[in-house]
Design an enzyme around this catalytic site. Structure first.
Site, PDB file in Angstrom:
ATOM      1  N   HIS A 383     -15.984   8.009  13.795  1.00 52.79           N
ATOM      2  CA  HIS A 383     -15.983   9.179  14.675  1.00 52.79           C
ATOM      3  C   HIS A 383     -16.651   8.864  16.007  1.00 52.79           C
ATOM      4  O   HIS A 383     -16.294   9.415  17.036  1.00 52.79           O
ATOM      5  CB  HIS A 383     -16.643  10.361  13.967  1.00 52.79           C
ATOM      6  CG  HIS A 383     -15.684  11.047  13.047  1.00 52.79           C
ATOM      7  ND1 HIS A 383     -16.079  11.826  11.991  1.00 52.79           N
ATOM      8  CD2 HIS A 383     -14.329  11.050  13.013  1.00 52.79           C
ATOM      9  CE1 HIS A 383     -15.007  12.289  11.369  1.00 52.79           C
ATOM     10  NE2 HIS A 383     -13.943  11.829  11.964  1.00 52.79           N
ATOM     11  N   CYS A 696       2.676   1.908   3.884  1.00 51.60           N
ATOM     12  CA  CYS A 696       1.482   2.724   4.103  1.00 51.60           C
ATOM     13  C   CYS A 696       0.183   1.923   4.127  1.00 51.60           C
ATOM     14  O   CYS A 696      -0.893   2.505   4.102  1.00 51.60           O
ATOM     15  CB  CYS A 696       1.407   3.878   3.116  1.00 51.60           C
ATOM     16  SG  CYS A 696       1.643   3.425   1.441  1.00 51.60           S
TER      17      CYS A 696
HETATM   18  C1  PEP Z   1      -2.454  -0.706   0.271  1.00 49.04           C
HETATM   19  O1  PEP Z   1      -2.871  -1.415  -0.628  1.00 49.04           O
HETATM   20  O2  PEP Z   1      -1.860  -1.124   1.262  1.00 49.04           O
HETATM   21  C2  PEP Z   1      -2.649   0.762   0.210  1.00 49.04           C
HETATM   22  C3  PEP Z   1      -1.989   1.584   0.990  1.00 49.04           C
HETATM   23  O3  PEP Z   1      -3.538   1.230  -0.641  1.00 49.04           O
HETATM   24  P1  PEP Z   1      -5.133   1.066  -0.573  1.00 49.04           P
HETATM   25  O4  PEP Z   1      -5.487   0.509   0.765  1.00 49.04           O
HETATM   26  O5  PEP Z   1      -5.647   2.419  -0.800  1.00 49.04           O
HETATM   27  O6  PEP Z   1      -5.367   0.107  -1.693  1.00 49.04           O
END
Ligand code: PEP
Ligand code: MG
Length: 768
Positions: A383, A696
């Site tokens: 932040h 993601c």
């Molecule tokens: C990843 O592994 O790319 C993912 C999205 O999950 P995390 O970072 O929560 O393990």
């Protein structure tokens, strides 16, 4: 030296002549020792590739408004450095004046022809000259000539324009390096004090500033005495009063910041209020007071406990929330009379150098005085960093031994975009940065406009950008940064922040809140990814030697099926409120997916039996983050409704590099060609079965990563919402064919470092 700008394995590279020429030019530039050598090798190469009799480069001097012949292949070598032309002289001057190519079949009959005896031009007829321009700044002219009298073909002219646009950036850099070198020589000759030092940190907030260092020692969270000064009730009352005063102070701060940076960024401090309103947090403090501790000690103890949990999380975004909590803890202790804040209210202007800054420290800064921030700790998504960006204060973080490498009063130039610092920068560097800053101002204004703009490539191919959500506060960012949905809702935080396992009702309440924020946009809940380095004490996780390879995510949930059942039941029961999907983390075997589907069917059956109503069918996807599942992706393809890629884990498991281990951090990069190959495999598999594929992990918002992903065919990216405008900006700079070329080159590169270097090189060319 293994340092080419555009190094590929050379397979499948169909850009032909131009690309190979660019590769070779970039190689020349990185291996040349000085500007003259760079330019003379460049003209040699272009003359050879374009099969022309002459190729020359003239550089333009803004001060004298003259062009100087700097390199030639074909004209008299002795003319180099001697021939100078005013811009109103000769056909070369005309190229500068008009700012566009001049193509003529017989130069000696051109009205602007100027005879120069020393250059042996008599035998030459045809001429084609194009301007060298970078960032709208004229650098010079690239010219080719032939003995034969003929107009250069449009293809030849276009090739020359393309080469000119590609080499302008490189020439500009070579010029800068040349200037720096001359400056350094001058400094050495004059024996001037204050030697230039260059350092590199992590870019946090964009912008450039040069000023004197102001060292700021922030007071750490003090640990008060355990023994209370009063009775239990007095301590509890003191705590209540401190909470009230802190709340009032935070509200006043929100009001002040709203005026200064606007409502959206000021609302960062709402997360501080949420800590103070968190019943579990306050209850823990009160319990310690009841057990005999002073209010101050209890606050310190609970805050430190939470901080350790935050630090232990593998999500950099969540880690950064620790600074917010520390800020709140400090405020509470202040009102208990146990701490006093060192004010960052600095009278004189300068570059603030500190170990770390909390959001409150940052909020107190006067941007008119504090020109830049340099810290050891504090990531891009903290932040404090968000506020620095709102206050338009450039910032760089990640500098080790900060008080040793930067001293009070030294002049430092801070580049918040690349993370580079120059202590005692020479005039030439400062000037170059001034020029750069002017262009940047335009860019910043443009970024702000992007919040409302849909995400697409330069040729309008849409790319969906979603938000990753972990904390309740992240939900506020979904609209703020224009996300098209929630691509990854990490459900762990609710479990980690609770004192005991949340009930189905509590889960439903939390999930309904998130669905509400998503409205009619998709929200994808990821089932629990606990284990590895994330485990709440009440779950009594087994101690494992190798937890990342062990009892983690879906493996753990299937071993305690009730956990999966509770989550799926809660999600199914609130799914009618919006557009909901579920994604399963860490699937490495087909059998695991079958078990999940069985549990899902059981949950539906039980809900029907309990309520008499059929819950909506929820699309079920799996997160590809283990190489085994990617290699066998066709097996899974028919079993899931959509694909998602967790590049964070996929990178660590593919490269056998612990994503949190600083010793091997240099080996961790999602742009490693090995990871890219796996992603390409998924893209092809998803295409074959016509299912969507979402990325993601952090790679989706990586400045180079997002380009490669879209170039490889991805059209859905999910990321920490504050990064969405940046990704929009990156993608809008290239057309889809250009991005496809980026991906092709990345897949043909040898190492992650080369992938990045090659992409930056291509990007730089597009910006010129
Ligand atoms: C990843 O592994 O790319 C993912 C999205 O999950 P995390 O970072 O929560 O393990
Ligand atoms: Mg993961």
């Amino acid at each position: 030296m293994h340092d080419e700008r555009l190094e590929t394995r050379g397979e499948g590279n169909d850009q032909g002549n131009i690309l190979q020429t660019l590769i070779d030019i970039s190689r020349i530039i990185t291996t040349s020792h000085d500007l003259e050598e760079t330019l003379s090798h460049t003209v040699e190469l272009i003359a050879g590739r374009m099969a022309v009799d002459v190729c020359s480069i003239y550089l333009y001097d803004e001060n004298s408004q003259e062009l100087e012949l700097k390199a030639t292949r074909g004209l008299s070598a002795s003319a180099v450095g001697q021939v100078r032309l005013a811009v109103h002289e000769g056909v070369v001057g005309l190229v500068i004046q008009e700012g566009k190519p001049v193509n003529h079949s017989d130069i000696s009959h051109h009205p602007r022809f100027k005879f120069i005896p020393s250059i042996d031009e008599e035998q030459l007829s045809s001429f084609c000259g194009v301007p060298l321009i970078e960032f709208r700044k004229t650098l010079g002219v690239l010219a080719i000539q032939n003995r034969e009298s003929r107009l250069f073909t449009p293809e030849e002219e276009n090739l020359l324009i393309a080469i000119a646009s590609q080499i302008s950036g490189l020439i500009s850099k070579a010029l800068l390096v040349d200037r720096l070198k001359r400056e350094a020589d001058e400094t050495a000759r004059e024996g001037r004090e204050g030697e230039t030092r260059r350092m590199e940190g992590v870019p946090i907030a964009p912008g450039v500033a040069k000023d004197q260092v102001i060292i700021f020692h922030r007071t750490r969270l003090p640990e008060p005495e355990y023994a209370p000064s009063g009775a239990v009730e007095d301590e509890k009352r003191a705590l209540r009063r401190s909470i009230d005063l802190s709340e009032q102070e935070i509200l006043a701060m929100i009001e002040d910041m709203t005026k200064r940076v606007g409502q959206e960024d000021a609302s960062i401090f709402h997360s501080h209020l949420l800590f103070l309103e968190d019943r579990a947090f306050i209850r823990k403090i009160n319990r310690l007071i009841e057990a005999g501790a002073s209010a101050g000690w209890a606050v310190h103890h609970v805050v430190m406990d939470y901080l350790r949990t935050f630090q232990g999380l593998n999500d950099p975004y969540l880690k950064e929330r620790g600074a917010d909590l520390e800020d709140v803890g400090f405020r509470l202790l202040q009102h208990l009379g146990m701490a006093s804040r060192t004010h960052v209210a600095i009278e004189r202007g300068g570059v603030l150098v500190a170990e770390m800054l909390t959001p409150s420290d940052t909020a107190m800064l006067d941007p008119l005085k504090i020109k830049a921030i340099v810290t050891s700790v504090g990531g891009f998504v903290s932040h404090a960093a968000i506020l620095a960006r709102s206050l338009r204060i450039p910032a760089v973080s990640g500098l080790e031994n900060i008080f040793e490498v930067l001293k009070e009063g030294e002049t430092v130039l801070v580049d918040g975009e690349t993370g580079v610092l120059f202590v005692n920068p020479p005039e030439s560097i400062s000037k170059e940065y001034d020029r750069y800053q002017e262009t940047r101002q335009v860019y910043l204004t443009h970024l702000e406009d992007l919040r409302e703009v849909p995400c697409c490539t330069k040729d309008h191919q849409p790319v969906k950008v979603f938000a990753n959500v972990s904390l309740a506060q992240d939900l506020e960012d979904v609209d703020r940064y224009g996300a098209e949905g929630i691509g990854l809702y990490r459900t762990e935080m609710h479990y980690l922040m609770s004192e005991s396992r949340p009930t189905v009702d509590q889960l439903m309440e939390t999930y309904a809140r998130a669905i509400n924020v998503a409205g009619d946009r998709t929200i994808i809940f990821r089932t629990l990814d606990l284990g590895a380095d994330n485990s709440p004490p009440y779950m009594n996780f087994p101690r494992e030697d190798n937890p990342f390879m062990g009892h983690r995510a879906i493996r753990y949930q299937l071993s305690r099926e009730i956990l999966l059942k509770e989550q799926l039941t809660a999600i199914l029961k609130v799914a009618h409120l919006g557009t909901v999907a579920v994604v399963i983390p860490m699937i490495s075997q087909l059998d695991e997916l079958h078990q999940v589907k069985r549990v899902y069917r059981d949950c539906r059956r039980e809900i029907v039996a309990e309520t008499g109503e059929e819950p909506p069918e929820i699309p079920l996807g799996m997160l590809f983050e283990v190489p085994s599942s990617v290699l066998m992706c066709d097996l899974f393809a028919g079993e899931v409704d959509f694909f998602a890629i967790g590049t964070n884990d996929l990178t660590q498991y593919t490269l056998a590099v612990d994503r949190n281990n600083p010793y091997v951090n240099h080996l961790y990069d999602p742009l490693d060609p090995a990871v890219l190959f796996l992603i390409r495999r998924l893209v092809e598999a998803a295409r074959r079965v016509d299912k969507s594929l979402l990325v993601c992990g952090e790679m989706a918002s990586d400045p180079e990563g997002c380009l490669v992903l879209v170039g490889m065919g991805l059209r859905e990216l999910s990321m920490n919402a504050p990064l969405i405008p940046l990704v929009k900006d990156r993608l809008a700079q290239m057309t889809l064919p250009e991005l496809e070329n980026v991906a092709r080159i990345a897949l043909n590169s040898t190492t992650a470092a080369n992938v990045r270097r090659n992409i930056r090189f291509l990007m730089q060319q597009h910006q010129n």
